[in-house]
Design a protein around this motif. Sequence first.
Motif, PDB file in Angstrom:
ATOM      1  N   THR A 148       0.857  -1.181   0.000  1.00 32.92           N
ATOM      2  CA  THR A 148       0.000   0.000   0.000  1.00 32.92           C
ATOM      3  C   THR A 148       0.899   1.238   0.000  1.00 32.92           C
ATOM      4  O   THR A 148       1.790   1.366   0.849  1.00 32.92           O
ATOM      5  CB  THR A 148      -0.910   0.022   1.243  1.00 32.92           C
ATOM      6  OG1 THR A 148      -1.753  -1.130   1.200  1.00 32.92           O
ATOM      7  CG2 THR A 148      -1.759   1.277   1.271  1.00 32.92           C
ATOM      8  N   VAL A 149       0.683   2.116  -0.959  1.00 37.01           N
ATOM      9  CA  VAL A 149       1.566   3.263  -1.162  1.00 37.01           C
ATOM     10  C   VAL A 149       0.901   4.538  -0.661  1.00 37.01           C
ATOM     11  O   VAL A 149      -0.254   4.822  -1.001  1.00 37.01           O
ATOM     12  CB  VAL A 149       1.928   3.418  -2.653  1.00 37.01           C
ATOM     13  CG1 VAL A 149       2.838   4.622  -2.870  1.00 37.01           C
ATOM     14  CG2 VAL A 149       2.596   2.150  -3.164  1.00 37.01           C
ATOM     15  N   LYS A 150       1.641   5.300   0.142  1.00 38.24           N
ATOM     16  CA  LYS A 150       1.149   6.555   0.682  1.00 38.24           C
ATOM     17  C   LYS A 150       1.916   7.725   0.069  1.00 38.24           C
ATOM     18  O   LYS A 150       3.147   7.708   0.010  1.00 38.24           O
ATOM     19  CB  LYS A 150       1.321   6.595   2.203  1.00 38.24           C
ATOM     20  CG  LYS A 150       0.701   5.427   2.963  1.00 38.24           C
ATOM     21  CD  LYS A 150      -0.812   5.494   2.977  1.00 38.24           C
ATOM     22  CE  LYS A 150      -1.383   4.397   3.878  1.00 38.24           C
ATOM     23  NZ  LYS A 150      -2.861   4.438   3.924  1.00 38.24           N
ATOM     24  N   GLU A 151       1.190   8.733  -0.360  1.00 37.03           N
ATOM     25  CA  GLU A 151       1.812   9.990  -0.777  1.00 37.03           C
ATOM     26  C   GLU A 151       1.744  10.951   0.406  1.00 37.03           C
ATOM     27  O   GLU A 151       0.701  11.080   1.049  1.00 37.03           O
ATOM     28  CB  GLU A 151       1.080  10.577  -1.977  1.00 37.03           C
ATOM     29  CG  GLU A 151       1.705  11.864  -2.489  1.00 37.03           C
ATOM     30  CD  GLU A 151       0.943  12.460  -3.658  1.00 37.03           C
ATOM     31  OE1 GLU A 151       1.241  13.605  -4.027  1.00 37.03           O
ATOM     32  OE2 GLU A 151       0.031  11.788  -4.182  1.00 37.03           O
ATOM     33  N   ILE A 152       2.882  11.601   0.703  1.00 33.56           N
ATOM     34  CA  ILE A 152       2.912  12.467   1.876  1.00 33.56           C
ATOM     35  C   ILE A 152       3.205  13.914   1.486  1.00 33.56           C
ATOM     36  O   ILE A 152       3.629  14.195   0.369  1.00 33.56           O
ATOM     37  CB  ILE A 152       3.979  11.997   2.895  1.00 33.56           C
ATOM     38  CG1 ILE A 152       5.381  12.093   2.272  1.00 33.56           C
ATOM     39  CG2 ILE A 152       3.690  10.584   3.367  1.00 33.56           C
ATOM     40  CD1 ILE A 152       6.504  11.890   3.271  1.00 33.56           C
ATOM     41  N   VAL A 153       2.983  14.818   2.430  1.00 32.24           N
ATOM     42  CA  VAL A 153       3.396  16.208   2.278  1.00 32.24           C
ATOM     43  C   VAL A 153       4.689  16.403   3.077  1.00 32.24           C
ATOM     44  O   VAL A 153       5.206  15.465   3.674  1.00 32.24           O
ATOM     45  CB  VAL A 153       2.281  17.170   2.754  1.00 32.24           C
ATOM     46  CG1 VAL A 153       1.127  17.131   1.772  1.00 32.24           C
ATOM     47  CG2 VAL A 153       1.800  16.816   4.145  1.00 32.24           C
ATOM     48  N   SER A 154       5.192  17.612   3.124  1.00 34.13           N
ATOM     49  CA  SER A 154       6.543  17.858   3.618  1.00 34.13           C
ATOM     50  C   SER A 154       6.772  17.452   5.073  1.00 34.13           C
ATOM     51  O   SER A 154       7.880  17.125   5.467  1.00 34.13           O
ATOM     52  CB  SER A 154       6.906  19.329   3.442  1.00 34.13           C
ATOM     53  OG  SER A 154       5.959  20.149   4.108  1.00 34.13           O
ATOM     54  N   LYS A 159      -0.894  12.496   2.597  1.00 36.16           N
ATOM     55  CA  LYS A 159      -1.786  13.286   1.740  1.00 36.16           C
ATOM     56  C   LYS A 159      -2.879  12.410   1.157  1.00 36.16           C
ATOM     57  O   LYS A 159      -4.047  12.786   1.113  1.00 36.16           O
ATOM     58  CB  LYS A 159      -0.977  13.939   0.616  1.00 36.16           C
ATOM     59  CG  LYS A 159      -1.799  14.772  -0.352  1.00 36.16           C
ATOM     60  CD  LYS A 159      -0.906  15.374  -1.429  1.00 36.16           C
ATOM     61  CE  LYS A 159      -1.707  16.192  -2.420  1.00 36.16           C
ATOM     62  NZ  LYS A 159      -0.833  16.763  -3.488  1.00 36.16           N
ATOM     63  N   ARG A 160      -2.487  11.211   0.706  1.00 34.19           N
ATOM     64  CA  ARG A 160      -3.478  10.296   0.141  1.00 34.19           C
ATOM     65  C   ARG A 160      -2.872   8.906   0.019  1.00 34.19           C
ATOM     66  O   ARG A 160      -1.650   8.727   0.047  1.00 34.19           O
ATOM     67  CB  ARG A 160      -3.962  10.767  -1.228  1.00 34.19           C
ATOM     68  CG  ARG A 160      -2.884  10.724  -2.308  1.00 34.19           C
ATOM     69  CD  ARG A 160      -3.451  11.029  -3.686  1.00 34.19           C
ATOM     70  NE  ARG A 160      -2.402  10.960  -4.695  1.00 34.19           N
ATOM     71  CZ  ARG A 160      -2.533  10.355  -5.869  1.00 34.19           C
ATOM     72  NH1 ARG A 160      -3.683   9.769  -6.196  1.00 34.19           N
ATOM     73  NH2 ARG A 160      -1.547  10.338  -6.741  1.00 34.19           N
ATOM     74  N   THR A 161      -3.740   7.921  -0.120  1.00 34.82           N
ATOM     75  CA  THR A 161      -3.333   6.557  -0.443  1.00 34.82           C
ATOM     76  C   THR A 161      -3.484   6.376  -1.947  1.00 34.82           C
ATOM     77  O   THR A 161      -4.557   6.620  -2.503  1.00 34.82           O
ATOM     78  CB  THR A 161      -4.204   5.529   0.302  1.00 34.82           C
ATOM     79  OG1 THR A 161      -4.049   5.740   1.709  1.00 34.82           O
ATOM     80  CG2 THR A 161      -3.797   4.119  -0.049  1.00 34.82           C
TER      81      THR A 161
END
Length: 236
Positions: A148-154, A159-161
């Motif tokens: 499962t891949v997570k996009e993050i902010v700084s 931020k979202r899956t």
Amino acid sequence: PCISVVDYVMKVSVILVGAGLGLRMGGPVKKPFMQLHGKPVFLHTLERFSQCDKISETILVVSENDIETLCEQWQSNLDTFKVKKIVPGGKRRQDSVYNGLCHTDRNADIVLIHDVVRPLIKKEQIEAVINKVKETRAAILAAPMKATVKEIVSDFCIKRTVPRNTLWMAQTPQGFERKLILEVFDKFKNSEFEFTDDSQMVENAGYPVYIVPGTDENIKITTPEDIRMAEALIRK
């Protein structure tokens, strides 16, 4: 009159790239020369490609400092596995690949580019990429994303899956019509942008690239743990 028709046999050149510094592995021995199941990693890779009779030549790209050692210690193996040339690598991976491209047979129809430290590639996968390139002009081996891949902010807040059903992990070999890949490299060879793989360059040039489904077993030897994993897979 009856005319016999002979099927045209396509010429396939392989570029095996192993000119990196291997900083993540550590230790005095570079990744291509590390021992795996009784012989260096690069010999496993050469052997796998030599089993595919569709391939007409192999170009080995390594650090310039390693060429003399290769020729002195492994020349008989290089002859056995039909290595046409050993070519010095460049500063970046794309520079090393371009050096290899310049030494491929001008009459080759297809070029396969493969990490020399992916020693567990299978003959069936190599042939599948070749066949897909015949159909589409550009294709790469890749494995479906399982995590499962997570996009993050700084600040490391999620931020979202990212939907993983559309995500694939790029592998090699990556195959291209020779005329196409030369055109793309001529366009980008002086670019300051560092491409992480060859298909990214082809994508940026506006050409479609297709996936050939592979497996997680086609691992790239990057860390000591990868050597242990490769040993286990070979024994299996």
